[in-house]
Design an enzyme around this catalytic site. Sequence first.
Site, PDB file in Angstrom:
ATOM      1  N   ALA A   1      44.671  41.064  42.727  1.00  0.00           N
ATOM      2  CA  ALA A   1      43.571  40.790  43.119  1.00  0.00           C
ATOM      3  C   ALA A   1      43.750  40.547  44.897  1.00  0.00           C
ATOM      4  CB  ALA A   1      43.013  39.392  42.686  1.00  0.00           C
ATOM      5  N   CYS A   2      44.823  41.001  45.217  1.00  0.00           N
ATOM      6  CA  CYS A   2      45.033  40.809  46.771  1.00  0.00           C
ATOM      7  C   CYS A   2      44.582  42.094  47.498  1.00  0.00           C
ATOM      8  CB  CYS A   2      46.583  40.584  47.006  1.00  0.00           C
ATOM      9  SG  CYS A   2      46.885  38.891  46.490  1.00  0.00           S
ATOM     10  N   GLY A   3      44.004  43.018  46.993  1.00  0.00           N
ATOM     11  CA  GLY A   3      43.334  44.087  47.910  1.00  0.00           C
ATOM     12  C   GLY A   3      44.379  45.179  48.390  1.00  0.00           C
TER      13      GLY A   3
END
Length: 279
Positions: free
Chosen positions: A119-121
Amino acid sequence: MGRVTQRAPSTRVEVLEDGGVRTTSRPDTLAVEEPLEIRVAGHPVTVTMRTPGDDFDLTLGNLLTEGVVTKAVEVAQLMHCLDEDESGSPTYNVVDVTLAPGVVPDLDRTARSGYQSSACGVCGKTSVDAITATSPYAVADDPVRLSPAVVAGLPDRLRERQKVFDRTGGLHAAGIFTAEGEPLVVREDVGRHNAVDKVVGWAGREGLLPLTGHVLVVSGRASFELVQKAVMAGIPALVAVSAPSSLAVQLATESGLTLVGFTRPPRMTVYAGGYRLGL
């Protein structure tokens, strides 16, 4: 320390045919989730939400698979800090790492935070290039060949060893298996990435890295970060119960890793490296 479950009150609700409900109150068994902070020489590196237990393996595995260190021997000592909760009781939720003399950790990798979570891009080709360039092992050169029948049965062999999942239904699992389907180690955790770090950390302590000729089996989906961790540990094959992501397939293809998803005997879907299964 090491507590992995706890009891909590719950209400079981059954919807009846007439639209009414029947309720039953009872305690339920839950998987424990607590933060673990990893420090290197007192410097905070990362915090991950994990199931307590195997914290040193988790820490070592995280440092290896995130590229902070390249070899297990670069870590000289692991110890729990005596942090306390509001009541003054120790939590064992901080591990401090002492590196071997002369070792300089790559703390910039954790500062970027790009590889800590799906979820950290993390972004596309740049991230794939970063992993293929920094992995100390070339999994594409691993000559191992795998039997489709053995691979299809690996999730069942993993499931047989998910003891805490049997009690809670709330944990992921990861295991390292031989090409013949024999388990070396299985670990459970609320985070699928933590479960992988725990088994990689165990392998590091045992002097088994790179895990040439072995298979990483995971109980859920195959994300980019799990493929990354397999490549960083020198594991040539990743078998998942559920689906891979597009970036996971891209990284597996470019790094030479065999990636198998939707593995539920007698079927599976091969996304990369099918030649290892004779395809």
